[in-house]
Design a protein around this motif. Structure first.
Motif, mmCIF file in Angstrom:
data_model
loop_
_atom_site.group_PDB
_atom_site.id
_atom_site.type_symbol
_atom_site.label_atom_id
_atom_site.label_comp_id
_atom_site.label_asym_id
_atom_site.label_seq_id
_atom_site.Cartn_x
_atom_site.Cartn_y
_atom_site.Cartn_z
ATOM 1 N N ASP A 151 -5.388 -22.445 -15.422
ATOM 2 C CA ASP A 151 -6.499 -21.485 -15.310
ATOM 3 C C ASP A 151 -7.180 -21.535 -13.942
ATOM 4 O O ASP A 151 -8.143 -20.807 -13.703
ATOM 5 C CB ASP A 151 -7.524 -21.699 -16.427
ATOM 6 N N GLY A 152 -6.713 -22.405 -13.051
ATOM 7 C CA GLY A 152 -7.276 -22.466 -11.709
ATOM 8 C C GLY A 152 -8.352 -23.510 -11.509
ATOM 9 O O GLY A 152 -8.868 -23.684 -10.413
ATOM 10 N N ALA A 179 -15.870 -21.507 -8.273
ATOM 11 C CA ALA A 179 -15.078 -20.778 -9.272
ATOM 12 C C ALA A 179 -13.892 -20.122 -8.576
ATOM 13 O O ALA A 179 -14.031 -19.600 -7.466
ATOM 14 C CB ALA A 179 -15.923 -19.705 -9.954
ATOM 15 N N SER A 180 -12.757 -20.144 -9.252
ATOM 16 C CA SER A 180 -11.563 -19.515 -8.686
ATOM 17 C C SER A 180 -11.770 -18.001 -8.599
ATOM 18 O O SER A 180 -12.130 -17.360 -9.585
ATOM 19 C CB SER A 180 -10.353 -19.813 -9.578
ATOM 20 N N ASN A 181 -11.496 -17.452 -7.426
ATOM 21 C CA ASN A 181 -11.622 -15.991 -7.295
ATOM 22 C C ASN A 181 -10.436 -15.278 -7.938
ATOM 23 O O ASN A 181 -10.480 -14.067 -8.136
ATOM 24 C CB ASN A 181 -11.730 -15.588 -5.823
ATOM 25 N N ALA A 182 -9.398 -16.015 -8.265
ATOM 26 C CA ALA A 182 -8.210 -15.403 -8.857
ATOM 27 C C ALA A 182 -8.213 -15.447 -10.378
ATOM 28 O O ALA A 182 -7.512 -14.668 -11.024
ATOM 29 C CB ALA A 182 -6.949 -16.084 -8.329
ATOM 30 N N SER A 183 -8.979 -16.376 -10.972
ATOM 31 C CA SER A 183 -8.979 -16.486 -12.437
ATOM 32 C C SER A 183 -10.378 -16.442 -13.037
ATOM 33 O O SER A 183 -10.538 -16.091 -14.201
ATOM 34 C CB SER A 183 -8.317 -17.798 -12.873
ATOM 35 N N ILE A 209 -14.174 -12.275 -14.771
ATOM 36 C CA ILE A 209 -12.879 -11.858 -14.228
ATOM 37 C C ILE A 209 -11.825 -11.975 -15.320
ATOM 38 O O ILE A 209 -11.825 -12.945 -16.080
ATOM 39 C CB ILE A 209 -12.469 -12.787 -13.056
ATOM 40 N N VAL A 210 -10.922 -10.986 -15.373
ATOM 41 C CA VAL A 210 -9.687 -11.152 -16.135
ATOM 42 C C VAL A 210 -8.540 -10.803 -15.187
ATOM 43 O O VAL A 210 -8.508 -9.712 -14.624
ATOM 44 C CB VAL A 210 -9.621 -10.237 -17.375
ATOM 45 N N ALA A 211 -7.629 -11.741 -15.009
ATOM 46 C CA ALA A 211 -6.465 -11.522 -14.146
ATOM 47 C C ALA A 211 -5.248 -11.327 -15.044
ATOM 48 O O ALA A 211 -4.897 -12.217 -15.815
ATOM 49 C CB ALA A 211 -6.261 -12.708 -13.218
ATOM 50 N N ALA A 212 -4.621 -10.170 -14.946
ATOM 51 C CA ALA A 212 -3.557 -9.810 -15.891
ATOM 52 C C ALA A 212 -2.296 -9.385 -15.153
ATOM 53 O O ALA A 212 -2.317 -9.113 -13.954
ATOM 54 C CB ALA A 212 -4.057 -8.672 -16.782
#
Lengths: 101, 367
Positions: free
Chosen positions: B118-119, B143-147, B298-301
């Motif tokens: 989850d990063g 916080a991860s900017n990607a997750s 954020i939701v990374a999909a």
């Protein structure tokens, strides 16, 4: 005179070879039909603005929305020059044929 | 248009922000150290930021963005040649590239710790790395900017401090969302931006620097005071603020900070919308990075059918939904090869907008 403008799209994908093609007129069904001779075409007509995706045998992917005046093309990184030239030559021929009709 | 790219830059801005920028541009400048003006009036963005961070006004350096703050911290840190830095694989390029530059110049070496799927960095991995490398500086993203996974800044700082490391936290993704408390954490430096969840204009950001830590200025020049000295003044934050600042945009940020103070966030609102979005993504046959525990909105999909680049274009061109597709400038976080489509909400995102996104994803994948 060139019948389209082309511009490299910068994005954060590794080895991205994506280009935007801009036209003086909106993309219509006829143009997309003409392009379909180059590869496998899918059009999602249920979308608010229909979206087309054309996959060429060499791995290039051409896509855009009908009614827009731009489309994008991604070319395979390992033979981008050859693939881009093939597509642009074909696109120019299609547009030239339309002008003479 | 549905705007879900707030982790990149927020829209809309806080009510009153644009008016404050305009007013600053239409009012005579009030920089008392660079003119004969006798009294400073108008906004005091620095004081508002200090209040937000729980620190002194002089501990806040105003910068154009978080990248500038991170470079100020990393390039200006009092290194000894051969120092080691420990960081994580979830960092943004605004951390990774300055570290790479320092390594290339032979100043430091650095270690990137693996992160969980989850990063988030695991505390036991972090603790072990601190013991093994005994770094001079530890750097991690809040916080991860990607997750969107939030790290436990207090615990990570405690473990780094225990081995004598200084700590730099990248709070780009959290400032305005959850408490950023450098003094409570014991962090030495915290970089942040104004244009994301603080809802301020682009061109605003800052760096908290702990009292007693002296950074070498990366940029030197006019400060308006001690002009007879060759070196930049030691006095903070002047030491790290050469040149005239972006007064108008900081006036806008001050307005957005006042708005945030008067209108506290409701985390439950975010959590409800995130849950609905994840359900919609799952229903469409897509996958997403599962984040448990504290998170940003954020939701990374990713899609089993379309590359994220094309999915992002479909959403924009056919549905007027703006998000971000790609690696999100965090290239060493290997969540998904080929990148993700990242939906990032704001306090203004509505349930209707989330439903529209879910409907669009369903339509795209139901052919």
């Amino acid at each position: 005179m060139s019948c389209f403008d082309v511009e490299k799209i910068e994005n954060c994908y590794a080895h991205s070879q994506t280009y935007a093609y801009a036209f003086a007129v909106a993309l219509d069904d006829r143009l997309v039909d003409n392009l379909s001779t180059l590869g496998e075409l899918t059009i999602n007509r249920k979308f608010r603005r229909p979206f087309f995706l054309l996959k060429l045998a060499d791995g290039a992917e051409i896509r855009g929305a009908l009614g827009d005046d731009r489309m994008k093309a991604s070319f395979p990184d390992e033979r981008v020059d050859e693939s881009k030239r093939f597509f642009e030559d074909a696109l120019a021929a299609i547009l030239a044929a339309r002008e003479t009709e | 248009m549905i705007y879900l790219n707030n982790a990149a830059t927020s829209f809309p801005k806080a009510p009153g922000t644009a008016q404050a920028v305009a007013m600053a541009l239409e009012t005579p400048p009030q920089d008392v150290s660079r003119s004969t003006a006798s009294e400073r009036t108008g906004h005091d963005c620095r004081a508002l930021l200090a209040e937000w961070l729980g620190c002194g006004r002089g501990d806040v350096v105003l910068t154009p963005n978080a990248t500038f703050g991170l470079n100020t911290a990393l390039l200006g840190f009092p290194w000894n040649r051969g120092d080691v830095v420990v960081t994580t694989r979830a960092e943004h390029n605004s951390v990774l590239r300055p570290l790479y530059q320092l390594k290339k110049r032979g100043v430091i070496d650095y270690v990137e710790l693996p992160v969980q799927p989850d990063g988030r960095v695991a505390l036991h991995d972090w603790k072990a790395a601190m013991a093994k490398y005994k770094p001079r500086l530890a750097v991690f993203t809040h916080a991860s900017n990607a997750s969107g996974a939030v790290n436990d800044a207090r615990a990570l700082t405690r473990e780094a401090s225990a081995v004598g490391a200084s700590v730099l936290v990248d709070a780009s993704q959290t400032m305005g969302l959850i408490p950023v408390a450098p003094v409570e954490w014991g962090a030495d430096m915290v970089a942040f931006t104004g244009h994301k969840y603080l809802l301020g204009p682009t061109g605003t950001g800052g760096l908290y620097v702990r009292k007693g830590l002296t950074l070498e200025p990366v940029f030197t020049g006019g400060t308006g005071v001690r002009s007879d000295e060759d070196d930049m003044p030691l006095e903070m934050p002047l030491r790290l603020e050469a040149g005239t600042g972006n007064e108008a945009s900081f006036a806008g940020l001050a307005a957005s900070l006042r708005y945030a103070r008067e209108n506290p966030l409701e985390p439950a609102h975010f959590l409800r919308l995130l849950s609905g979005l994840e359900e919609g993504i799952h229903r469409a046959g897509m996958e997403y990075i599962e984040v448990r525990g504290p998170r940003t909105p954020i939701v990374a999909a990713w899609s089993p059918v379309y590359r994220s680049e094309i999915l992002g274009e479909m959403l924009a061109l056919s549905f007027d939904i703006i998000c971000r597709a790609g690696l999100h400038c965090a290239p060493h976080y290997p969540a998904v090869q080929g990148g993700t489509v990242r939906f990032s909400l704001s306090r203004f995102t509505t349930e209707e907008e989330i439903e529209a996104v879910c409907d669009a994803l369903w339509a795209i994948h139901s052919d």
